[in-house]
Structures are given as structure tokens and as C-alpha cells.
Design a protein around this motif. Structure first.
Motif, PDB file in Angstrom:
ATOM      1  N   MET A   1     -19.141  -1.650  16.442  1.00  0.00           N
ATOM      2  CA  MET A   1     -20.206  -1.463  15.458  1.00  0.00           C
ATOM      3  C   MET A   1     -20.252  -2.713  14.591  1.00  0.00           C
ATOM      4  O   MET A   1     -19.216  -3.320  14.322  1.00  0.00           O
ATOM      5  CB  MET A   1     -19.887  -0.272  14.547  1.00  0.00           C
ATOM      6  CG  MET A   1     -20.137   1.081  15.135  1.00  0.00           C
ATOM      7  SD  MET A   1     -21.897   1.498  15.274  1.00  0.00           S
ATOM      8  CE  MET A   1     -22.317   1.927  13.576  1.00  0.00           C
ATOM      9  N   PRO A   2     -21.432  -3.104  14.159  1.00  0.00           N
ATOM     10  CA  PRO A   2     -21.464  -4.163  13.153  1.00  0.00           C
ATOM     11  C   PRO A   2     -20.858  -3.631  11.856  1.00  0.00           C
ATOM     12  O   PRO A   2     -20.766  -2.418  11.672  1.00  0.00           O
ATOM     13  CB  PRO A   2     -22.959  -4.446  12.979  1.00  0.00           C
ATOM     14  CG  PRO A   2     -23.660  -3.243  13.497  1.00  0.00           C
ATOM     15  CD  PRO A   2     -22.752  -2.553  14.458  1.00  0.00           C
ATOM     16  N   ARG A   3     -20.453  -4.508  10.979  1.00  0.00           N
ATOM     17  CA  ARG A   3     -19.904  -4.064   9.697  1.00  0.00           C
ATOM     18  C   ARG A   3     -20.918  -3.156   8.987  1.00  0.00           C
ATOM     19  O   ARG A   3     -20.574  -2.108   8.462  1.00  0.00           O
ATOM     20  CB  ARG A   3     -19.552  -5.300   8.846  1.00  0.00           C
ATOM     21  CG  ARG A   3     -19.656  -5.167   7.344  1.00  0.00           C
ATOM     22  CD  ARG A   3     -18.735  -4.132   6.716  1.00  0.00           C
ATOM     23  NE  ARG A   3     -19.402  -3.595   5.527  1.00  0.00           N
ATOM     24  CZ  ARG A   3     -18.946  -2.649   4.738  1.00  0.00           C
ATOM     25  NH1 ARG A   3     -17.788  -2.069   4.988  1.00  0.00           N
ATOM     26  NH2 ARG A   3     -19.636  -2.245   3.711  1.00  0.00           N
ATOM     27  N   THR A   4     -22.171  -3.555   8.962  1.00  0.00           N
ATOM     28  CA  THR A   4     -23.159  -2.774   8.222  1.00  0.00           C
ATOM     29  C   THR A   4     -24.416  -2.554   9.066  1.00  0.00           C
ATOM     30  O   THR A   4     -24.934  -3.500   9.649  1.00  0.00           O
ATOM     31  CB  THR A   4     -23.575  -3.497   6.924  1.00  0.00           C
ATOM     32  OG1 THR A   4     -22.415  -3.804   6.160  1.00  0.00           O
ATOM     33  CG2 THR A   4     -24.498  -2.629   6.089  1.00  0.00           C
TER      34      THR A   4
ATOM     35  N   ILE B   1      -4.589  22.168   8.099  1.00  0.00           N
ATOM     36  CA  ILE B   1      -5.825  22.453   8.840  1.00  0.00           C
ATOM     37  C   ILE B   1      -5.491  23.191  10.132  1.00  0.00           C
ATOM     38  O   ILE B   1      -6.109  24.212  10.460  1.00  0.00           O
ATOM     39  CB  ILE B   1      -6.579  21.138   9.151  1.00  0.00           C
ATOM     40  CG1 ILE B   1      -7.103  20.514   7.852  1.00  0.00           C
ATOM     41  CG2 ILE B   1      -7.716  21.385  10.133  1.00  0.00           C
ATOM     42  CD1 ILE B   1      -7.634  19.100   8.017  1.00  0.00           C
ATOM     43  N   ARG B   2      -4.492  22.699  10.839  1.00  0.00           N
ATOM     44  CA  ARG B   2      -4.136  23.329  12.127  1.00  0.00           C
ATOM     45  C   ARG B   2      -3.670  24.760  11.917  1.00  0.00           C
ATOM     46  O   ARG B   2      -4.021  25.648  12.685  1.00  0.00           O
ATOM     47  CB  ARG B   2      -3.050  22.513  12.822  1.00  0.00           C
ATOM     48  CG  ARG B   2      -3.623  21.217  13.329  1.00  0.00           C
ATOM     49  CD  ARG B   2      -2.685  20.459  14.263  1.00  0.00           C
ATOM     50  NE  ARG B   2      -3.325  19.175  14.540  1.00  0.00           N
ATOM     51  CZ  ARG B   2      -2.860  17.992  14.118  1.00  0.00           C
ATOM     52  NH1 ARG B   2      -1.725  17.920  13.458  1.00  0.00           N
ATOM     53  NH2 ARG B   2      -3.531  16.894  14.388  1.00  0.00           N
TER      54      ARG B   2
ATOM     55  N   GLN C   1       0.712  16.699   5.999  1.00  0.00           N
ATOM     56  CA  GLN C   1       0.521  17.998   5.356  1.00  0.00           C
ATOM     57  C   GLN C   1      -0.934  18.469   5.449  1.00  0.00           C
ATOM     58  O   GLN C   1      -1.204  19.642   5.683  1.00  0.00           O
ATOM     59  CB  GLN C   1       0.960  17.913   3.901  1.00  0.00           C
ATOM     60  CG  GLN C   1       1.323  19.276   3.353  1.00  0.00           C
ATOM     61  CD  GLN C   1       1.760  19.195   1.904  1.00  0.00           C
ATOM     62  OE1 GLN C   1       2.340  18.200   1.466  1.00  0.00           O
ATOM     63  NE2 GLN C   1       1.469  20.254   1.160  1.00  0.00           N
ATOM     64  N   ILE C   2      -1.871  17.558   5.289  1.00  0.00           N
ATOM     65  CA  ILE C   2      -3.285  17.939   5.378  1.00  0.00           C
ATOM     66  C   ILE C   2      -3.608  18.392   6.798  1.00  0.00           C
ATOM     67  O   ILE C   2      -4.166  19.476   7.015  1.00  0.00           O
ATOM     68  CB  ILE C   2      -4.196  16.769   4.957  1.00  0.00           C
ATOM     69  CG1 ILE C   2      -4.033  16.479   3.460  1.00  0.00           C
ATOM     70  CG2 ILE C   2      -5.664  17.096   5.272  1.00  0.00           C
ATOM     71  CD1 ILE C   2      -4.679  15.174   3.005  1.00  0.00           C
ATOM     72  N   LEU C   3      -3.219  17.583   7.780  1.00  0.00           N
ATOM     73  CA  LEU C   3      -3.528  17.953   9.167  1.00  0.00           C
ATOM     74  C   LEU C   3      -2.788  19.230   9.566  1.00  0.00           C
ATOM     75  O   LEU C   3      -3.354  20.095  10.240  1.00  0.00           O
ATOM     76  CB  LEU C   3      -3.177  16.798  10.112  1.00  0.00           C
ATOM     77  CG  LEU C   3      -4.119  15.590  10.019  1.00  0.00           C
ATOM     78  CD1 LEU C   3      -3.580  14.424  10.847  1.00  0.00           C
ATOM     79  CD2 LEU C   3      -5.524  15.954  10.481  1.00  0.00           C
TER      80      LEU C   3
ATOM     81  N   SER D   1     -25.675  -6.205  10.308  1.00  0.00           N
ATOM     82  CA  SER D   1     -25.040  -7.388   9.735  1.00  0.00           C
ATOM     83  C   SER D   1     -24.445  -8.245  10.849  1.00  0.00           C
ATOM     84  O   SER D   1     -24.219  -7.772  11.958  1.00  0.00           O
ATOM     85  CB  SER D   1     -23.942  -6.979   8.763  1.00  0.00           C
ATOM     86  OG  SER D   1     -22.903  -6.304   9.461  1.00  0.00           O
TER      87      SER D   1
ATOM     88  N   SER E   1       2.980  11.325   4.494  1.00  0.00           N
ATOM     89  CA  SER E   1       3.372  12.722   4.303  1.00  0.00           C
ATOM     90  C   SER E   1       2.158  13.545   3.889  1.00  0.00           C
ATOM     91  O   SER E   1       2.007  14.697   4.299  1.00  0.00           O
ATOM     92  CB  SER E   1       4.488  12.832   3.269  1.00  0.00           C
ATOM     93  OG  SER E   1       4.002  12.485   1.994  1.00  0.00           O
ATOM     94  N   ALA E   2       1.264  12.942   3.115  1.00  0.00           N
ATOM     95  CA  ALA E   2       0.019  13.646   2.778  1.00  0.00           C
ATOM     96  C   ALA E   2      -0.781  13.907   4.052  1.00  0.00           C
ATOM     97  O   ALA E   2      -1.318  14.996   4.268  1.00  0.00           O
ATOM     98  CB  ALA E   2      -0.805  12.804   1.800  1.00  0.00           C
ATOM     99  N   ARG E   3      -0.821  12.892   4.909  1.00  0.00           N
ATOM    100  CA  ARG E   3      -1.550  13.023   6.175  1.00  0.00           C
ATOM    101  C   ARG E   3      -1.000  14.202   6.986  1.00  0.00           C
ATOM    102  O   ARG E   3      -1.753  15.064   7.454  1.00  0.00           O
ATOM    103  CB  ARG E   3      -1.402  11.727   6.958  1.00  0.00           C
ATOM    104  CG  ARG E   3      -2.098  11.727   8.290  1.00  0.00           C
ATOM    105  CD  ARG E   3      -1.788  10.417   9.044  1.00  0.00           C
ATOM    106  NE  ARG E   3      -2.618  10.280  10.230  1.00  0.00           N
ATOM    107  CZ  ARG E   3      -2.355  10.868  11.381  1.00  0.00           C
ATOM    108  NH1 ARG E   3      -1.287  11.638  11.511  1.00  0.00           N
ATOM    109  NH2 ARG E   3      -3.178  10.708  12.399  1.00  0.00           N
TER     110      ARG E   3
ATOM    111  N   MET F   1       0.839  -1.197   0.000  1.00  0.00           N
ATOM    112  CA  MET F   1       0.000   0.000   0.000  1.00  0.00           C
ATOM    113  C   MET F   1       0.877   1.252   0.000  1.00  0.00           C
ATOM    114  O   MET F   1       1.890   1.295   0.698  1.00  0.00           O
ATOM    115  CB  MET F   1      -0.863  -0.021   1.237  1.00  0.00           C
ATOM    116  CG  MET F   1      -2.115   0.788   1.097  1.00  0.00           C
ATOM    117  SD  MET F   1      -3.231   0.309   2.397  1.00  0.00           S
ATOM    118  CE  MET F   1      -3.309  -1.471   2.167  1.00  0.00           C
TER     119      MET F   1
ATOM    120  N   THR G   1       0.913   7.095   2.681  1.00  0.00           N
ATOM    121  CA  THR G   1       0.256   8.401   2.558  1.00  0.00           C
ATOM    122  C   THR G   1       0.523   9.250   3.792  1.00  0.00           C
ATOM    123  O   THR G   1      -0.192  10.195   4.072  1.00  0.00           O
ATOM    124  CB  THR G   1      -1.254   8.269   2.325  1.00  0.00           C
ATOM    125  OG1 THR G   1      -1.850   7.637   3.470  1.00  0.00           O
ATOM    126  CG2 THR G   1      -1.570   7.470   1.082  1.00  0.00           C
TER     127      THR G   1
END
Lengths: 473, 257, 226
Positions: free
Chosen positions: C186-189, C15-16, C10-12, C143, C6-8, C1, C4
Motif C-alpha cells: 500500500m502507499p503510505r497515504t 477476547i478468545r 491479556q487482550i487477545l 502518495s 503482556s497487555a497484548r 518503547m 506492551t
């Protein structure tokens, strides 16, 4: 999808002369308006809920970092994955990566504006995958290679004959001369064709109307059930959502849901509201094995703390466009990209730049009906005006208009000169027009007189007459 | 009005379009206000409320014109405007425009609190319930957007019109839908504007009314211009003309002298 | 996978920076922990008997059908007659829900009963419900191994066996029930189902049965015992 927003006037002219589109728009418009009105009237708390909805979203935006982190932690805790993406390209790559890893070929899709915004279908197709829209309206326009014309009714511009023709061309495995005369028949055919696709698909992509920080859940709201089949039949469920969709708790989601369907379609509740949390659990006999949330910024965080922050309260109900007389005149395609109507007139300049999308915030009479019905009380006209201010600051408005307004502003700041100038203008115009009471043609006013007469001034300004009268008194 | 109280001093903000196109509306407003016991003055230092600049993104010009209007109307008990659009600009948007100007923000608020659109001033502030006027005809009434949504003007004109002798009101379906004027909108996007006003006059024609009334000159010029272009005999007037009973003094908007 | 992070960051971070000081964080965490109710419409805050009536009214309004039965014993007869009345095959796919174990299916040998998740040709499903929300006539299904979600969507006809005691007034009441049943999870659905599947996508004419069930038939069991 390549924006044609800069060509709004031409797009609009085309839409205005499209008779079939006009017929659909005129019936559709009044339908949504009436339904929303009745739904709002039936719930005595509706206006108070709007206030709370606005306050809730303001609170969320003021604590967006905290809620996003809490959401992420909960998704991860339950075996899901969050993919943070700054840009549309990062989101496309994240989704393609998930599909590649799964060796996916067919990808079914529930309706998602964000998927439109990032152009995921074209990207997947270009990379050898087969994305299939499953919302009936989206499916139809995908077959026609058209963009959606309305947030919640993407194929609102098409007649059943258009749809029948589209299906005949697309579903070549069925006999060409079959009867496709009724919506019922068309829907049954789409259901049958798409049911097979749901089962072929390895990956299902949905949007999210809401994300819940408390539980790490995403919510979709649909009427058809396609979003559900999209997420329970394929092996992998991918949710694509922007950061502004998070709310704190199930109770807060409920507040938004009470406003959403009523504002959108006038329903008390949509047929299916589905809360999805992580992948399927041990022992579950259906449901996805993987759950991914592609969490996209794409310019949203840059609106925080600006005069456009309030637009992030939007819950994408479409009420603003349903009530917009400009949208009602030209439909959604004229707006040239993903988001039409008043919300588009605020969002598209933010996402595409005011140079590309500058027409949209100008193409409003500021009649205020959008703000009057927005469940989140977003001051849409005010924000369109802010975009006009950006255009003005950057000198992007047409030179003739700038010059005209400049001259007028110069006089208006100087009352004595202003009154002298208006006296002269009125005298001249009054003399010219008195015979008929109006002008069929006027220099510099072609925009007005192309379609209507210009009533003539009475001959003297009020100020002039008032001064004369006072002199006599 | 109680006779004991001194007559309210009202400053009339004429508006550009009334000043230029339709002085009759200004005089009708003066008559209505005087009949209701006000003394009316018309400061000559007023020009435009600044809305065209404000809505074109030119905040600086808009703020300059706001300051000019504020200065011109200081000292009146009330400022009355025969237009919901200009009234809304003064009442709501001056505060927003001058919020960051410490010298003017308070003055903008002060003016806002005293500013009213004409018909709502008569009905809501002065408590006028009927007028001395006669109009033999069937009218229909278009709710201009700013008056309706920024200032809450809906029932007031209908209530007062109902007190006019000889007048019948046929309600206009879609009365709350914009007529397509929208200030510079109608010249920047003439085809869309035309589509909107076409729909509007179709609705107007369907009511069977012989007269169209509204409270804003912009909308009235637009609708009258379209009705006349289409050769419609429907007469168009500002609501104040009918309420003041001065319809003998000027032909309908866009009609012959 | 793909990473992400560095994106995380930068986004946070963005926002701050835009929000300035984050003094609201404590309040936000408190909200998450206590999940306070917002304004809850008065409509469904009524005695339970009235909530049951309201549920039935609202469900009927959205084109679900509601049939009241004195007890689970009546379910086989009701199902068989409902299907016969519509000329539908008497083959039902029943959720492996223990709640439905008490239904004496064998009293109706003409009914072919199988249990498990939905398969493609299954035309009729029978499930229970976790709760029902009177406010909007909405069923809440969750579910789990005993409640496969496919049963709620794939068949053309969905029959739901709902016990009177499962009806609550508001969504908030239903969430409380869910939290009590599954603390901290929580249930899945969670499916909130308000009437059968529908679409207005062609010429804005509402047609039932777009992708999900065309018919939603609710058997409301008056006897809560068991």
C-alpha cells in the motif's frame, strides 16, 4: 474529563433553561434528520447495506482476535508500531512515551472520541506538552475548556458570536478590534493560526474510523482536512483507536464508509477519506517518519459475549443522537461525559459503571428512533433496557419507584384483586375529577402534574362495565 | 369478509390505561371488531401486559405477567390490542422474555403470531377499507412510537380515517417524533418530558386541526394533559372512538362530562 | 518503547475466552486473502462513458469544478485562465509526477511553475490523480515520491489533471486498480477526495476551505493517449 453523568437530571434542567442552546438544538436537529433521510433515499441499496454492515461487524466481532493479529502483523511489516493497551492509563502512557522519545513539545490532534475517552489532552498538558485540537469545532471547545456536545459537531451548542468572543480571548497576537462577524472570517482565522501549529508540532495524533486488517491501514474520515495535515506535517503520526474498529478488507471498509457519511451528515461521502499505512516510504518527500497505532481495549473485550456485544458494531456516526428527542431536548453536555445520546446511554454505563451512569439508560422513552436509523442496526433501546435490568438487580433504582412497581406487580399477578383495586381507584378518582374532566394536581403524581393536567378516568373500569353488560345480555 | 367463514374469535386485550382511564376506547374497539364480523371476548384473567416492569428492568415480574397474559388468551383466533405499545410488548417482547423458558417460549411465539394492534388488525388482517362513521372536524394524527416502529402502523389509521364522513386530515409535521410520554420516563424526567410534549403540542396547534387523534392512551393522556393545561380547545381522542363513530358517547379526553 | 506484550496477551486472551472456540479463523483468513466484494450500489455499474459523466456530475455537486479539455496540451492555457478568472497569482506548484511532464508549461510563460512538495506559502497546486470514483465524484490520490500528499492539502487551490481513463465506477474498481498497480503493498497515504475542504462547525453553515483547499478544480482530459 471528570464525569458528571450522575447529575444528569440537574444537567438536563440547566440545558432546558439555556435559551441559546435551545435555539441551536431546535435548528440543528431537523437539519441532520432531513439530510440523512435524503441521502438514504437517494441510494436504493441503503437498507440492504445496513443489513450487510450489521452482518460484517458481527463477523468481525466473532473473529476479533484473528483480525487484530492480522492488522498488527501488517502494521509491523510496513514499519509501523502497535501499542496494545488494556486501560486508558496505559494508552495515555503509551502516547506520552512516544512524545517524550521524540522530545515533542507541541502535539496536534485530529478529532477522536477515544482521545476524549482517555483524556489525553489533560494528561499531555500535565506533563508539559501542548496538545492542540485542529478540528475547528474541537479547537473552539478546547479554547473554551468545554467537552464536545456532539460526536460529529462538537461545537454545535455555540453561536458565531460565542466563537468570535473565544477567538478574541485566545488569539491575543491579533488586533482585538478586528471584525469577526461571519463564520467565513472565523474559519479563515482558525486556519491561519492552526497552520502554524501543524508545522510546529513534532507529533500528530488522529483517531481512526476504521482499521483494515488486510493492509494494516487506518482510516480517518473528515471534511476539513485537519486530520490530514495532522498526520503529514509532524514527524510522527500516532493513531489512537479501540479494538472494535477493525474490519477485514478495503472492500469491507468501503461498505462501512458507504453508510457512515450518509448516516452522519447526509453526505454521499465526506470530503476526505484517508487511508494511512505505515510511515513514509523511501523516496517520499512528505509524510511522517514514524507510525504508531495505540490499540486500546478499555472495557470493549469485556462486552464480547454479553448482552451488550452489539454496541461494539457502532461506527460513531451520531445518527442516533441526531434523531433522539431526549438528546434534541438537552444536548450533549447533559450526558456528563464523552458519549452523549443513545449510544452514550449504552456506552457510558459500560465504561463508567451503572452507578455513575445509570440515569442515561433510564432517560429514554424507548421511542426507537435511534435503532430505526442506526446504520449498524444496533438495538439501542434493548441495551438500555439491559442496563435497567442491571440497576434493578443491584437495587440501584429509587426506593419509591421500586416500591411502587412492587405493589403494582403484586396486584397485576392477581387478576381478581387487580380488578377490584382498579375499580375502587377509578371510582374514587372519577368522582373527584368528573367535574372538570381532569386534575391540575394529584397526590403521588407531581412528576406528571408539574407540567400537565391528568385527564380524569371516566368513572368505571372497562372490565367492570363489560361484566355488567354481559350480565344484561 | 366472506360469509362462509366462521366469525373469527377475538380476545380483546383491554390495556391498563383503557381499562382505567378510557373504557370508551374498549367499547369502540369491540364495536369495530363486531362490525367487521368478529366475535369478541374479554378474558377477565388479563391484567397488565407487563411493560412497565419490563422497561424498569424487572424481568421476573415482566415474565410472570407475560405468562399470565399468554394463559388468559390461549384459544382465541386473534388477540387484539387498542395500543401499539402494549401490542408491541405482547407481539415482540414476550418471545424475548421467555426465550429461555422451554415451557413457555413456544406459547409466547404462538401468541405473538396471533396478536395485532386494533387498527392494523382491521386494515391488514380483516381487509377493512372503510368504516361507517361520521365526524365533523379536522383532525391531525400522531404516530405513537411503538405502533409505528415496532408494528409498522402508519398508513392504516389514515386510510380508515379517510373513510369517515365529514372528517378532514391535516398532517402533523414531526408526526413520528415521540411526544415525551415514555411510560415511567414522564415522571422520572418530567422536565425533559415536558420539553418534548411542548414541542409536540406546538406542532399540533400549527396544523389548525380541531381534534388530535392517536392510537395509544399513554401518548393521548400526555398530549391531552398538556393541551388542557395550556388551555387549548383542541379535542383529543383515541382513533378507535372516531372510527367506531362513538364520539357522542363520551367527552374528549381531559374535557368536561 | 514500552513493552506492551503482556497487555497484548491479556487482550487477545480475553477476547478468545469471551468468544469461545475460534472455528471462524479459517473463514476470516480466507476473507483477508480473497477480499470479496460486498453489495456494490448499481449507480456506477454503467458503461465507462456514463461513468465519466456521473463522475463529473457528482464532483460538481460537492462544489468541485470540472473543466473538460481535449488534451494535456490545453492544460497550461486552462490553468492560466482559471487562475486569472479568480484573480489568483499565476504561480503554481506542480507535482513531480511524470504524467505531468507532458504538459507544455512553457507555452504559457506567464505561469511560474515549480515542482515538488507543497511549502507553506504555495497557494496553488497541480497534481494528477491515481483514479476517480464515479459513484460519489471522488478523486483517489496516492502518495509517493512523485505525488507528495502535502500538495493535496496545503494550498488554497488544488487543480487536478485527471485523464478520462482514470475514471472508474466504484470504490471496489479503484481498489482493484490499486492492488494491480502495487501488488501486496500500500502507499503510505491514499487520499479519497470528494470536493474541497469544508466545515459546518459554526452554526451548521457549510463553509469551504477549512484547513484544506477552498477550491478543487478538475481538468478532465478527454484524450487518453500518453
Amino acid at each position: 474529563m471528570h464525569p458528571t453523568t450522575h447529575a444528569f437530571p440537574e444537567n438536563a434542567r440547566k440545558a432546558l433553561s439555556d435559551e441559546r442552546l435551545q435555539k441551536v438544538l431546535s435548528t440543528a436537529g431537523t437539519g441532520f434528520v432531513e439530510k440523512r433521510r435524503k441521502a438514504a433515499e437517494r441510494l436504493p441499496e441503503f437498507e440492504a447495506l445496513r443489513d450487510q454492515g450489521r452482518d460484517l461487524k458481527n463477523h468481525v466481532l466473532a473473529n476479533l482476535d484473528t483480525y487484530l493479529e492480522a492488522f498488527e502483523a501488517k502494521v509491523t511489516e510496513q514499519g509501523g508500531h502497535v501499542h496494545w493497551c488494556r486501560t486508558d492509563q496505559e494508552a495515555r502512557d503509551a502516547i506520552l512515551g512516544i512524545c517524550r522519545k521524540a522530545n515533542a513539545r507541541t502535539v496536534t490532534k485530529g478529532k477522536s472520541m477515544i482521545a476524549e475517552e482517555i483524556g489525553i489532552n489533560d494528561y499531555l498538558e500535565a506533563n508539559g506538552l501542548i496538545p492542540i485540537e485542529t478540528d475547528l469545532g474541537e479547537y473552539i471547545i478546547q479554547l473554551r475548556h468545554e467537552p464536545p456536545s456532539h460526536i460529529i459537531a462538537p461545537a454545535i451548542h455555540l453561536s458565531k458570536e460565542d466563537v468570535a468572543e473565544t477567538f478574541r480571548d485566545a488569539h491575543t497576537e491579533l488586533p482585538r478590534d478586528r471584525l469577526l462577524d461571519e463564520p467565513k472570517v472565523l474559519i479563515a482565522e482558525a486556519r491561519q493560526v492552526l497552520r502554524r501549529k501543524f508545522q510546529e508540532a513534532e507529533v500528530g495524533i488522529t483517531g481512526a474510523n476504521l482499521m483494515i486488517a488486510e493492509t494494516g491501514s487506518t482510516i480517518i474520515v473528515t471534511n476539513e482536512g485537519n486530520g490530514d495535515l495532522t498526520q503529514i506535517l509532524p514527524r510522527i503520526h500516532v493513531v489512537i483507536a479501540t479494538i472494535d474498529k477493525v474490519v477485514p478488507t478495503l472492500e469491507d471498509a468501503t461498505l462501512v464508509l458507504r453508510l457512515l457519511a450518509r448516516s452522519a451528515t447526509g453526505q454521499e461521502a465526506s470530503a476526505y477519506t484517508t487511508v494511512s499505512t505505515g510511515p513514509k516510504r523511501p523516496g517520499d518527500v512528505d509524510g511522517p517518519e514514524e507510525f504508531h497505532v495505540v490499540l486500546l481495549d478499555n472495557g470493549r473485550s469485556a462486552l464480547l459475549g454479553t448482552e451488550f456485544q452489539d454496541v461494539l458494531r457502532c461506527i460513531r456516526c451520531g445518527a442516533c443522537m441526531n434523531h433522539c428527542p431526549v438528546y434534541g431536548s438537552v444536548g450533549g453536555h447533559a450526558y456528563g461525559w464523552v458519549y452523549p445520546g443513545p449510544i452514550g446511554s449504552v456506552m457510558q454505563p459500560a465504561l463508567l459503571g451503572v452507578k455513575e451512569a445509570g440515569h442515561l439508560p433510564n432517560a429514554s422513552t424507548f421511542c426507537g428512533r435511534c435503532e430505526a436509523v442506526c446504520p449498524m442496526r444496533i438495538p439501542l433501546p434493548k441495551m438500555m433496557r439491559h442496563w435497567r435490568e442491571k440497576e434493578f438487580e443491584q437495587g440501584l433504582q429509587p426506593a419509591t419507584m421500586r416500591r411502587g412497581l412492587g405493589v403494582w406487580g403484586w396486584f397485576a399477578r392477581r387478576p381478581a384483586l387487580y380488578h377490584a383495586a382498579t375499580r375502587m381507584a377509578v371510582k374514587a378518582l372519577g368522582a373527584l375529577g368528573r367535574g372538570k374532566g381532569r386534575f391540575a394536581r394529584l397526590p403521588l403524581a407531581e412528576g406528571w402534574t408539574r407540567h400537565r393536567d391528568m385527564p380524569a378516568p371516566e368513572g368505571k373500569t372497562f372490565q367492570q362495565q363489560w361484566a355488567e353488560r354481559k350480565g344484561k345480555r | 369478509m366472506s360469509d362462509q367463514r366462521p366469525a373469527p374469535r377475538v380476545g380483546l386485550f383491554v390495556t391498563c390505561l383503557v381499562d382505567v382511564f378510557r373504557p370508551t376506547v374498549g367499547f369502540a374497539a369491540v364495536k369495530l371488531l363486531e362490525d367487521a364480523g368478529c366475535t369478541v371476548e374479554v378474558p377477565s384473567a388479563q391484567t397488565c401486559c407487563g411493560q412497565p416492569a419490563f422497561n424498569s428492568g424487572d424481568r421476573k415480574t415482566a415474565a410472570d405477567l407475560a405468562r399470565n397474559t399468554i394463559a388468559a388468551f390461549e384459544g382465541f383466533d386473534y388477540v387484539v390490542v387498542p395500543s401499539g405499545s402494549c401490542g408491541g410488548q405482547i407481539k415482540h417482547h414476550y418471545k424475548e422474555l421467555l426465550a429461555d423458558d422451554p415451557a413457555w417460549a413456544a406459547r409466547a411465539h404462538h401468541l405473538s403470531a396471533r396478536t395485532y394492534e386494533l387498527v392494523s388488525f382491521l386494515a391488514d388482517v380483516l381487509g377493512v377499507t372503510n368504516v361507517e362513521a361520521r365526524y365533523d372536524g379536522t383532525v391531525t394524527y400522531h404516530d405513537s412510537c411503538s405502533g409505528l416502529r415496532e408494528l409498522g402502523i402508519k398508513e392504516q389509521p389514515r386510510r380508515l380515517l379517510n373513510s369517515v364522513d365529514g372528517l378532514t386530515i391535516n398532517e402533523l409535521p414531526g408526526a413520528e417524533v415521540c411526544c415525551g410520554f415514555g411510560g415511567t420516563f414522564c415522571v422520572k424526567y418530567p422536565d425533559i418530558s415536558n420539553h418534548m410534549v411542548e414541542a409536540k403540542i406546538a406542532d399540533i396547534t400549527k396544523t389548525g386541526a380541531d381534534t388530535l387523534l392517536a392510537g395509544d392512551m399513554g401518548c393521548l393522556l400526555n398530549m391531552a394533559g398538556k393541551l388542557k393545561r395550556e388551555g387549548s380547545p383542541i379535542r383529543v381522542r383515541h382513533v378507535a372512538e372516531v372510527l367506531a363513530g362513538v364520539t357522542d358517547e363520551a367527552p374528549p379526553i381531559g374535557d368536561k362530562t | 518503547m514500552a513493552d506492551t506484550s503482556s497487555a497484548r496477551a491479556q487482550i487477545l486472551g480475553g477476547i478468545r475466552k469471551a468468544l469461545g472456540s475460534a472455528d471462524g479463523a479459517d473463514e476470516a483468513r480466507r476473507r483477508l486473502a480473497t477480499h470479496p466484494r460486498n453489495l456494490v450500489p448499481a449507480r456506477a455499474q454503467i458503461p465507462h462513458a456514463d461513468q465519466v459523466e456521473l463522475f463529473a456530475t457528482m464532483a460538481t455537486e460537492v462544489a468541485a469544478t470540472v473543466e473538460r479539455l481535449p488534451s494535456l496540451d490545453e492544460v497550461p492555457r486552462a490553468v492560466a485562465e482559471y487562475l486569472a478568472g479568480l484573480n489568483l497569482p499565476a504561480e503554481i506548484r506542480v507535482a513531480p509526477d511524470p504524467k505531468l511532464d507532458a504538459v507544455p508549461w512553457d507555452q504559457r510563460p506567464t505561469l511560474t511553475v515549480t515542482r515538488g512538495r507543497a511549502r507553506d506559502p504555495d497557494a496553488i497546486s497541480v497534481t494528477g490523480a491515481f483514479a476517480a470514483v464515479a459513484e460519489t465524484g471522488t478523486l483517489m490520490l496516492i502518495s509517493g515520491p512523485e505525488h507528495p500528499t502535502t500538495l493535496n492539502f496545503m494550498p488554497d487551490t488544488h487543480i487536478v489533471v485527471l485523464k478520462r481513463g482514470e475514471v472508474v465506477g466504484t470504490y471496489e474498481d479503484a481498489w482493484d486498480r490499486l492492488r494491480a498497480a502495487m501488488p501486496g503493498a500500500m502507499p503510505r497515504t491514499v487520499n479519497l477526495i470528494t470536493g474541497p475542504s469544508r466545515t459546518g462547525d459554526i452554526e451548521q453553515r457549510i463553509e469551504l476551505g477549512a484547513h484544506g483547499p477552498r477550491r478543487l478544480h478538475i481538468l478532465l482530459i478527454e484524450d487518453d493517449a500518453g
